[in-house]
Design a protein around this motif. Sequence first.
Motif, PDB file in Angstrom:
ATOM      1  N   LEU A  12       4.015  -9.159 -19.573  1.00  0.00           N
ATOM      2  CA  LEU A  12       3.929  -7.942 -18.779  1.00  0.00           C
ATOM      3  C   LEU A  12       4.569  -8.169 -17.417  1.00  0.00           C
ATOM      4  N   THR A  13       5.241  -7.146 -16.929  1.00  0.00           N
ATOM      5  CA  THR A  13       5.771  -7.187 -15.573  1.00  0.00           C
ATOM      6  C   THR A  13       5.502  -5.861 -14.895  1.00  0.00           C
ATOM      7  N   ARG A  14       5.290  -5.940 -13.592  1.00  0.00           N
ATOM      8  CA  ARG A  14       5.180  -4.732 -12.783  1.00  0.00           C
ATOM      9  C   ARG A  14       6.583  -4.305 -12.353  1.00  0.00           C
ATOM     10  N   HIS A  15       6.761  -3.022 -12.150  1.00  0.00           N
ATOM     11  CA  HIS A  15       8.033  -2.512 -11.648  1.00  0.00           C
ATOM     12  C   HIS A  15       8.400  -3.147 -10.305  1.00  0.00           C
ATOM     13  N   GLY A  16       9.682  -3.065  -9.955  1.00  0.00           N
ATOM     14  CA  GLY A  16      10.123  -3.518  -8.656  1.00  0.00           C
ATOM     15  C   GLY A  16       9.575  -2.642  -7.538  1.00  0.00           C
ATOM     16  N   GLU A  17       9.760  -3.115  -6.323  1.00  0.00           N
ATOM     17  CA  GLU A  17       9.290  -2.343  -5.170  1.00  0.00           C
ATOM     18  C   GLU A  17       9.848  -0.921  -5.231  1.00  0.00           C
ATOM     19  N   SER A  18       8.982   0.057  -4.994  1.00  0.00           N
ATOM     20  CA  SER A  18       9.397   1.460  -5.019  1.00  0.00           C
ATOM     21  C   SER A  18       9.348   2.048  -3.619  1.00  0.00           C
ATOM     22  N   THR A  19       9.979   3.206  -3.470  1.00  0.00           N
ATOM     23  CA  THR A  19       9.885   3.896  -2.188  1.00  0.00           C
ATOM     24  C   THR A  19       8.445   4.329  -1.917  1.00  0.00           C
ATOM     25  N   GLY A  20       7.666   4.543  -2.977  1.00  0.00           N
ATOM     26  CA  GLY A  20       6.255   4.853  -2.806  1.00  0.00           C
ATOM     27  C   GLY A  20       5.472   3.677  -2.256  1.00  0.00           C
ATOM     28  N   ASN A  21       5.777   2.460  -2.730  1.00  0.00           N
ATOM     29  CA  ASN A  21       5.134   1.271  -2.167  1.00  0.00           C
ATOM     30  C   ASN A  21       5.375   1.190  -0.664  1.00  0.00           C
ATOM     31  N   LEU A  22       6.621   1.423  -0.266  1.00  0.00           N
ATOM     32  CA  LEU A  22       6.966   1.363   1.153  1.00  0.00           C
ATOM     33  C   LEU A  22       6.245   2.448   1.940  1.00  0.00           C
ATOM     34  N   ALA A  23       6.166   3.650   1.392  1.00  0.00           N
ATOM     35  CA  ALA A  23       5.500   4.751   2.087  1.00  0.00           C
ATOM     36  C   ALA A  23       4.017   4.469   2.289  1.00  0.00           C
ATOM     37  N   HIS A  24       3.363   3.916   1.270  1.00  0.00           N
ATOM     38  CA  HIS A  24       1.944   3.577   1.404  1.00  0.00           C
ATOM     39  C   HIS A  24       1.743   2.459   2.421  1.00  0.00           C
ATOM     40  N   ARG A  25       2.605   1.469   2.404  1.00  0.00           N
ATOM     41  CA  ARG A  25       2.489   0.380   3.375  1.00  0.00           C
ATOM     42  C   ARG A  25       2.626   0.906   4.800  1.00  0.00           C
ATOM     43  N   ASP A  26       3.638   1.737   5.012  1.00  0.00           N
ATOM     44  CA  ASP A  26       3.868   2.274   6.357  1.00  0.00           C
ATOM     45  C   ASP A  26       2.714   3.174   6.795  1.00  0.00           C
ATOM     46  N   ALA A  27       2.159   3.945   5.849  1.00  0.00           N
ATOM     47  CA  ALA A  27       1.043   4.833   6.188  1.00  0.00           C
ATOM     48  C   ALA A  27      -0.191   4.037   6.587  1.00  0.00           C
ATOM     49  N   ARG A  28      -0.472   2.961   5.872  1.00  0.00           N
ATOM     50  CA  ARG A  28      -1.619   2.119   6.228  1.00  0.00           C
ATOM     51  C   ARG A  28      -1.445   1.520   7.613  1.00  0.00           C
ATOM     52  N   ARG A  29      -0.262   1.016   7.886  1.00  0.00           N
ATOM     53  CA  ARG A  29      -0.014   0.381   9.178  1.00  0.00           C
ATOM     54  C   ARG A  29      -0.100   1.375  10.325  1.00  0.00           C
ATOM     55  N   ALA A  30       0.268   2.615  10.046  1.00  0.00           N
ATOM     56  CA  ALA A  30       0.245   3.645  11.081  1.00  0.00           C
ATOM     57  C   ALA A  30      -1.122   4.321  11.216  1.00  0.00           C
ATOM     58  N   GLY A  31      -2.052   3.983  10.337  1.00  0.00           N
ATOM     59  CA  GLY A  31      -3.348   4.638  10.352  1.00  0.00           C
ATOM     60  C   GLY A  31      -3.284   6.079   9.895  1.00  0.00           C
ATOM     61  N   ALA A  32      -2.345   6.393   8.998  1.00  0.00           N
ATOM     62  CA  ALA A  32      -2.177   7.754   8.499  1.00  0.00           C
ATOM     63  C   ALA A  32      -3.108   8.011   7.317  1.00  0.00           C
ATOM     64  N   GLU A  33      -3.372   9.275   7.059  1.00  0.00           N
ATOM     65  CA  GLU A  33      -4.234   9.656   5.943  1.00  0.00           C
ATOM     66  C   GLU A  33      -3.466   9.845   4.646  1.00  0.00           C
ATOM     67  N   ASP A  34      -2.185  10.185   4.743  1.00  0.00           N
ATOM     68  CA  ASP A  34      -1.377  10.521   3.567  1.00  0.00           C
ATOM     69  C   ASP A  34      -0.060   9.772   3.653  1.00  0.00           C
ATOM     70  N   ALA A  35       0.399   9.242   2.507  1.00  0.00           N
ATOM     71  CA  ALA A  35       1.653   8.490   2.494  1.00  0.00           C
ATOM     72  C   ALA A  35       2.875   9.391   2.619  1.00  0.00           C
TER      73      ALA A  35
END
Length: 246
Positions: A12-35
Motif C-alpha cells: 500500500l502507498t499513500r498518494h503524493g503531497e496534494s494541494t489539499g495537504n498544503l492548504a490544511h498545513r497552512d490553515a493550521r499554522r495560521a490558526g484558521a478554521e477552514d482550509a
Amino acid sequence: MAGVRALQWLNLTRHGESTGNLAHRDARRAGAEDAGIPERDADIPLSDRGRLQAEVLGRRLADLPPDERPTLVVSSPYLRALDTARIALAQTSWAAPDGPRLRVDERLRDREQGVLQGLTALGVRRRFPDEAERARRLGKFYHRPPGGESWADLALRLRSFYRDVEADAPGGRVLVVAHDAIIVVTRYLVEELTEQEIMEIEKEPIGNCSLTRWRADAGGLRAVCYNDTAHLTAPGAPAGLGPDDA
C-alpha cells in the motif's frame, strides 16, 4: 483477515503531497478554521512536490524483484491517488505495455468527513462544538460525523474490497494506491488489531508516497515495512521530498 489470506504480497502507498495537504498545513499554522480548498475532495490534485514523490516511489517499485512485482494495481478514484499511481507506474518497465492494468475502486476513496469536510480541528470546535464533544465521548474509531463515515464504517467497505481482491489478483501480489486512512485501517484488518492498538498507531502520520508491505508466510501475512519513506530521502532522490506535517 478473510480476503487477504491467499495473497503473497500486499503493498500500500499513500498518494503524493496534494494541494489539499498544503492548504490544511497552512490553515493550521495560521490558526484558521477552514482550509479553504476550492475543489471537491475527489478532485484535489497533486502538488509539484507530490508529483516528484510519485516519480521516486515509481523508481523504488521498478527495483522490486520479479517475484515481488504487483500483478494487480488498484487505485482510489480520487485524482491525487490516481495520478500518483499513473506517475509511479510510468517509472517501471514491468507495468507496461503488458503489465498489470491499473484498476480503480471507489471503496478505496478517502474517509468521508461530511459536514466537517475542510475544517481544521479548531474549526470543528468552534463551528460544531456539540459534534466535537460527541467525538470526544465516542472516540475517534466510532465517531461518525453527520454525512460522513467513522473508522468502523471504513473497515466495513475495506473488508468487502479485500474479499474481491483475493479472487482477482493473479499470483497474489497487489499494490493499492490510496489514502492515509486506508493504510491505517488495512493494518487494523490484516493484523487483527484492537481499537486501542490502531488508534495508538494512527497517531503517527502516514507519509506521502510512503510504502507499507506485508508478505505471506505459513501463518498468514506478516509485516515487512510500515510507512517507509526511505526512498524519498535516499541518495539520488531530489532534496526535500521526505515526510513533513502535511
